[in-house]
Design an enzyme around this catalytic site. Structure first.
Site, PDB file in Angstrom:
ATOM      1  N   TYR A  79      -3.263  11.244   0.873  1.00  0.00           N
ATOM      2  CA  TYR A  79      -4.095  11.255  -0.957  1.00  0.00           C
ATOM      3  C   TYR A  79      -3.533  12.357  -1.388  1.00  0.00           C
ATOM      4  O   TYR A  79      -3.679  12.934  -2.349  1.00  0.00           O
ATOM      5  CB  TYR A  79      -5.095  10.743  -0.360  1.00  0.00           C
ATOM      6  CG  TYR A  79      -5.008   9.167  -0.187  1.00  0.00           C
ATOM      7  CD1 TYR A  79      -5.154   8.217  -0.974  1.00  0.00           C
ATOM      8  CD2 TYR A  79      -5.307   8.892   1.489  1.00  0.00           C
ATOM      9  CE1 TYR A  79      -5.901   6.920  -0.459  1.00  0.00           C
ATOM     10  CE2 TYR A  79      -5.289   7.093   2.181  1.00  0.00           C
ATOM     11  CZ  TYR A  79      -5.644   6.574   0.497  1.00  0.00           C
ATOM     12  OH  TYR A  79      -5.622   5.922   1.587  1.00  0.00           O
ATOM     13  N   HIS A 112      -5.083  -7.545   0.091  1.00  0.00           N
ATOM     14  CA  HIS A 112      -3.935  -6.129  -0.292  1.00  0.00           C
ATOM     15  C   HIS A 112      -3.120  -6.350   0.727  1.00  0.00           C
ATOM     16  O   HIS A 112      -2.127  -5.115   0.768  1.00  0.00           O
ATOM     17  CB  HIS A 112      -5.400  -5.139  -0.332  1.00  0.00           C
ATOM     18  CG  HIS A 112      -4.487  -3.869  -0.682  1.00  0.00           C
ATOM     19  ND1 HIS A 112      -3.953  -3.732  -1.491  1.00  0.00           N
ATOM     20  CD2 HIS A 112      -4.507  -2.890   0.188  1.00  0.00           C
ATOM     21  CE1 HIS A 112      -3.488  -2.707  -1.793  1.00  0.00           C
ATOM     22  NE2 HIS A 112      -3.562  -1.340  -0.550  1.00  0.00           N
ATOM     23  N   ASP A 146       0.686  -0.673   0.111  1.00  0.00           N
ATOM     24  CA  ASP A 146      -0.006   0.483   0.119  1.00  0.00           C
ATOM     25  C   ASP A 146       0.864   1.835   0.281  1.00  0.00           C
ATOM     26  O   ASP A 146       2.090   1.382  -0.650  1.00  0.00           O
ATOM     27  CB  ASP A 146      -1.025   0.275   1.364  1.00  0.00           C
ATOM     28  CG  ASP A 146      -2.368   1.298   0.907  1.00  0.00           C
ATOM     29  OD1 ASP A 146      -3.283   0.209   0.558  1.00  0.00           O
ATOM     30  OD2 ASP A 146      -2.101   2.167   1.449  1.00  0.00           O
TER      31      ASP A 146
END
Length: 394
Positions: A314, A370, A179
């Site tokens: 982000y 993930h 990630d």
């Protein structure tokens, strides 16, 4: 950029804070929601069961005690205080290994692996497979301090390289990342390659010019049928599942007002990703993660109040520059790739990854999504040990 002196740290959340969180969970006003699967969010039955377990069975102090088993410290680097575990390994010359987490998990996602990586002989293994294990809370996440401004993967890479070299005194080190941790690991390899002996990944986000993540493109030149099929599957996953990414990149503060006000809302926002991004083939939702694992991740964000500053990564990634390497740029340090069947970020074919990385180890994993450290820690653990052996043979 300067680094300060490390200070020993122990997690000790005030009881009053825990009581406030539990009171908010107990007083949550449930609303009527249609029955159905997870295609419209976390199923109501699962959320009610999770909150029932949270208020009647889950024990934060038990998990706090477990997290405090390992030596922990905090240190200021570039004006940001970073929390980390540092467990020295067994064997004659353990390699330093830094484990980098992403969102919406924390350093706790690697906690169950620390002892096994540092001391394999305690589990019937070879002590010379041991690592000096470093597990930071990413800047702005968890028990690292809340940030005064957003930090992207490149700025984070610079700080964590200083952690390993100036603070801990290692001349070189190995990295594992998934990630956001995978993105940071790649920039550590590019910007600080003289210190990095190897990078182990389960996510390949940055690629060669013209092959941006989620674009459906494979870059200049011919592409194999496997590359074309994969690029389309990634594009479809990006269109289907990355609304949260756009929201946290465009409006991280606005969404934080709501999510940080409600423990149940924050749990739903985070657990939705844990469930949706898991390898759900032939497994029921309740079998993907045990509730203690999920709730500990949620609780760390709640007790530290770091949802907002964690979410700002982000926004920061778009401010740092292109999300592809420059033409001709590649990661030259040895790379190991664990290709888990991740529905959120489908793993590329090996030939695609090799266009921008020096791949020395590749493992097609039979299962796991993930977050393999939570779903399939034994598979990830053995692959990391094998990567260490691969690097020692070079």
């Amino acid at each position: 950029m300067q680094a300060g002196l490390s200070v020993p740290f122990e997690i000790a959340v005030p009881q009053a804070k825990l009581d406030r969180i539990m009171q908010r969970v107990r007083s949550y006003e449930w609303f009527d929601a249609p029955a159905g699967g997870s295609d419209v969010g976390v199923p109501p039955g699962y959320m009610r069961d999770l909150c029932e377990y949270w208020t009647h069975t889950y024990d934060w102090r038990e998990h706090e005690h477990e997290l405090n088993r390992y030596p922990q410290f905090r240190v200021e680097i570039g004006g940001d205080r970073i929390h980390y575990i540092h467990e020295r390994g067994s064997g004659r010359k353990p390699s330093p290994l830094i484990l980098l987490h992403g969102w919406p998990v924390t350093h706790a996602a690697f906690a169950r692996m620390v002892e096994q990586l540092a001391h394999p002989e305690r589990f019937g293994g070879d002590p010379d497979d041991g690592f000096d294990v470093v597990v930071p809370s990413m800047p702005g996440f968890g028990f690292s301090d809340r940030l005064s401004r957003p930090l992207g993967p490149r700025a984070t890479a610079d700080r964590l390289d200083l952690l390993m070299t100036e603070v801990l005194g290692y001349e070189d080190y190995v990295i594992h990342g998934g990630d956001w941790g995978g993105l940071v690991a790649e920039w550590m390899g590019l910007r600080h390659g003289r210190h990095v002996t190897g990078i182990h990944l389960n996510l390949a986000f940055y690629r060669h010019d013209g092959a941006a993540f989620g674009s459906g493109q494979t870059g200049p030149g011919p592409a194999t049928p496997a590359e074309l099929a994969w690029a389309e599957s990634e594009r479809a996953a990006f269109e289907r599942e990355f609304a949260y990414f756009r929201l946290q990149a465009d409006d991280p503060l606005t969404v934080s007002y709501a999510i940080m006000d409600s423990p149940v809302g924050q749990a739903a926002w985070m657990v939705d990703k844990l469930l949706l991004w898991a390898d759900r083939r032939d497994r029921d939702l309740k079998d993907l993660f045990n509730m203690d694992t999920a709730l500990t991740e949620v609780m760390i964000y709640l007790v530290t109040g770091t949802f907002y500053t964690a979410a700002t990564i982000y926004r920061a990634i778009s401010q740092e520059g292109p999300i592809t390497f420059d033409p001709g740029q590649r990661i030259e340090v040895p790379v190991g790739f664990a290709a888990f069947p991740d529905p959120h970020c489908p793993p590329p074919p090996r030939e695609f990854v090799e266009k921008s990385r020096t791949v020395v180890q590749w493992t097609d994993m039979p299962r796991g999504g993930h977050f393999p450290s939570l779903e399939e820690p034994a598979l990830l653990l053995e692959d990391l040990r094998q990567f260490g052996r691969t690097l020692r043979r070079r």
